[in-house]
Design a protein around this motif. Structure first.
Motif, PDB file in Angstrom:
ATOM      1  N   PHE A 147      -6.616-113.755  -5.348  1.00 32.07           N
ATOM      2  CA  PHE A 147      -5.340-114.363  -5.309  1.00 32.07           C
ATOM      3  C   PHE A 147      -4.391-114.380  -6.349  1.00 32.07           C
ATOM      4  O   PHE A 147      -4.734-114.699  -7.573  1.00 32.07           O
ATOM      5  CB  PHE A 147      -5.356-115.982  -4.675  1.00 32.07           C
ATOM      6  N   ASN A 169      -0.182-115.375  -7.145  1.00 27.19           N
ATOM      7  CA  ASN A 169       1.155-116.019  -6.658  1.00 27.19           C
ATOM      8  C   ASN A 169       2.512-115.009  -6.962  1.00 27.19           C
ATOM      9  O   ASN A 169       3.789-115.417  -6.630  1.00 27.19           O
ATOM     10  CB  ASN A 169       1.752-117.403  -7.237  1.00 27.19           C
ATOM     11  N   GLU A 188      -6.658-111.266  -1.790  1.00 26.80           N
ATOM     12  CA  GLU A 188      -6.669-112.549  -1.141  1.00 26.80           C
ATOM     13  C   GLU A 188      -8.204-113.187  -1.060  1.00 26.80           C
ATOM     14  O   GLU A 188      -8.262-114.058  -0.766  1.00 26.80           O
ATOM     15  CB  GLU A 188      -6.325-112.371   0.439  1.00 26.80           C
ATOM     16  N   GLY A 214      -0.666-118.247 -10.769  1.00 28.67           N
ATOM     17  CA  GLY A 214      -1.484-118.704  -9.888  1.00 28.67           C
ATOM     18  C   GLY A 214      -2.886-118.861  -9.877  1.00 28.67           C
ATOM     19  O   GLY A 214      -3.883-119.096  -8.803  1.00 28.67           O
ATOM     20  N   ASP A 228       6.215-116.082  -5.980  1.00 21.59           N
ATOM     21  CA  ASP A 228       6.327-116.617  -4.643  1.00 21.59           C
ATOM     22  C   ASP A 228       6.247-117.969  -4.651  1.00 21.59           C
ATOM     23  O   ASP A 228       5.271-118.509  -4.784  1.00 21.59           O
ATOM     24  CB  ASP A 228       5.699-116.041  -3.600  1.00 21.59           C
ATOM     25  N   LYS A 285       3.853-120.279  -2.562  1.00 23.24           N
ATOM     26  CA  LYS A 285       2.285-119.945  -2.758  1.00 23.24           C
ATOM     27  C   LYS A 285       1.963-121.031  -4.063  1.00 23.24           C
ATOM     28  O   LYS A 285       2.517-121.475  -4.745  1.00 23.24           O
ATOM     29  CB  LYS A 285       1.768-118.730  -3.303  1.00 23.24           C
ATOM     30  N   ASP A 286       0.627-121.210  -4.091  1.00 25.29           N
ATOM     31  CA  ASP A 286      -0.085-122.161  -4.933  1.00 25.29           C
ATOM     32  C   ASP A 286       0.367-121.901  -6.381  1.00 25.29           C
ATOM     33  O   ASP A 286       0.156-120.683  -6.427  1.00 25.29           O
ATOM     34  CB  ASP A 286      -1.378-122.504  -4.858  1.00 25.29           C
TER      35      ASP A 286
END
Length: 432
Positions: free
Chosen positions: A143, A145, A172, A253, A288, A291-292
């Motif tokens: 993942f 961000n 992901e 992220g 983004d 997102k986390d």
């Protein structure tokens, strides 16, 4: 330092022995730095290379310690191939081509040295210097961000358009496995790109948590020693020695844990704006925000600035903050030692100083030694009383001291067996 911080510590040193259960800083019954690390890499001579690595590696291959390899240009391990490296193998990065080694998404590396037979990546120049070659890049499908697809092309000193696709990373999956790195030394890497961006000695981009990374020493990197962007990575027993840029950089992220690790900075080598740890969630506003963000937990860290005259180095601006935390970022440091910096912590200017934000940035059981000031906000760039008061809360068990490194640590004058474990057997607190 503000008046409400009324804690000094007296260090009682019984002998050169260490309490095996020492709580703060590097831990271990034995000195895990022994045998495999090298704090004078310029004094080590290797034989001439007998093999050349160049182009794309498209099938499984094993590098043998019986050969010395020259890494030329941008070498990519592709097609889900596995690059295996035997303990004791030496790989020289070519300085003319600013060589890099990339493990592409889906491929893997097995580089498992031993304490007595580490794997060495170094420069092929006779007189070595920071940034001689590009470094190692490992790409996974973890993942991030970032907005859209992510490419690591900007982290190469030079890259051909045809190779751009090999630099894709991210996805992901947090559980992917890019391989195993253990007892590896990376020396004189971090060459500059054409647009003056610096590469990293070791870049982990979108790498999953099943990847094993421990006992890695990076020396004299011209860029970041370790850079983790996206993914989920656990780092253990890392050493960053005399990097010009950031020792440990976390961004985009990533969910990272770093444990039992060391950063040694020299004001005569490091750039003025660099620091030991940089934890942020974006650089270029290309993320983004739904997102986390980045989350980093750092335990049993030892972060040191070493100079003959620390006060002069700080007043001259050669030593600045040790840790920088950006907005939308969670950061926790515990059971650690930070010594010899102008500031312990610098916060991004957009972080408002309130309980909600400070609860996301935690320091617990940390020994702060030899500081001009401690906690700063970049917006005002002065010692912030609210931040100081927050971290000085006795519930956090943070301590403040003034002690030389030779008193503080077991053995930092023995170049053959450097030992940065605390030799404090007892700490007594008293009012200032």
């Amino acid at each position: 330092m503000k008046n409400f911080i009324k804690v000094m510590i007296v260090l009682l040193v019984a002998s050169n022995s260490i309490n095996a259960q020492q709580e703060r800083g590097l831990t271990g019954d034995d000195n895990w730095l022994n045998l495999w690390t090298e704090f004078r890499p310029d004094t080590v001579d290797y034989n001439e290379n007998t093999e050349i690595l160049t182009g794309n590696i498209t099938e499984d291959i094993t590098l043998s310690k019986d050969h010395i390899y020259l890494l030329m240009g941008n070498v990519f391990v592709t097609n889900n191939a596995i690059l295996s490296i035997e303990p004791g193998t030496v790989i020289k990065g070519d300085y003319k081509s600013k060589a890099t080694l990339t493990i592409t998404k889906g491929a893997g590396i097995i580089a498992e040295g031993t304490a007595t037979d580490p794997i060495i990546f170094t420069s092929n120049k006779s007189v070595k210097k920071s940034g001689d070659w590009g470094g190692i890049i490992i790409l996974g499908d973890g993942f991030t961000n970032k907005v859209g697809k992510s490419f690591a092309a900007s982290f190469y000193p030079e890259i051909e358009t045809s190779h751009y696709g090999h630099t894709n990373y991210g996805g992901e999956s947090h559980k992917s496995n890019s391989g195993y790195l253990s007892f590896v030394r990376i020396e004189y890497a971090g060459g500059k790109t054409k647009n003056s961006n610096k590469t990293n000695a070791l870049l982990l981009a979108g790498v999953g948590e099943k990847t094993t990374v421990n006992n890695i020493m990076v020396s004299y990197s011209a860029g970041n020693s370790f850079s983790v962007i996206g993914g989920k990575v656990n780092l253990d027993k890392m050493v960053s020695y005399r990097a010009k840029d950031v020792d440990y950089n976390f961004n985009y992220g990533t969910k990272s844990n770093i444990n039992n690790s060391l950063a040694l900075r020299s004001p005569y080598v490091s750039s003025g704006k660099s620091k030991c740890i940089r934890a942020a969630s974006n650089i270029d506003n290309d993320v983004d925000l739904s997102k986390d963000g980045t989350e980093v937990v750092a335990t049993n860290m030892t972060l040191l600035a070493e100079a003959d005259d620390i006060d002069y180095a700080i007043s001259s601006g050669l030593i600045r903050e040790s840790v920088y935390v950006g907005e939308n970022t969670n950061f926790k440091m515990e059971r650690s030692v930070i010594s010899g910096f102008a500031k312990a912590l610098l916060l991004h200017e957009k972080i408002k100083i309130n309980e909600a934000n400070l609860s996301r940035i935690q320091f617990e059981n940390v020994l702060f030694n030899n500081f001009k000031g401690n906690m700063f906000s970049k917006k005002n760039n002065y010692n912030n009383e609210d931040i100081e008061k927050w971290y000085a809360n006795p519930d956090f068990s943070n301590l403040y001291s003034k002690a030389s490194h030779s008193i503080l640590f077991v053995g930092i004058n023995n170049i053959e067996n450097m030992d940065y474990r605390l030799r404090v057997n007892k700490i007594l607190a008293m009012n200032n």
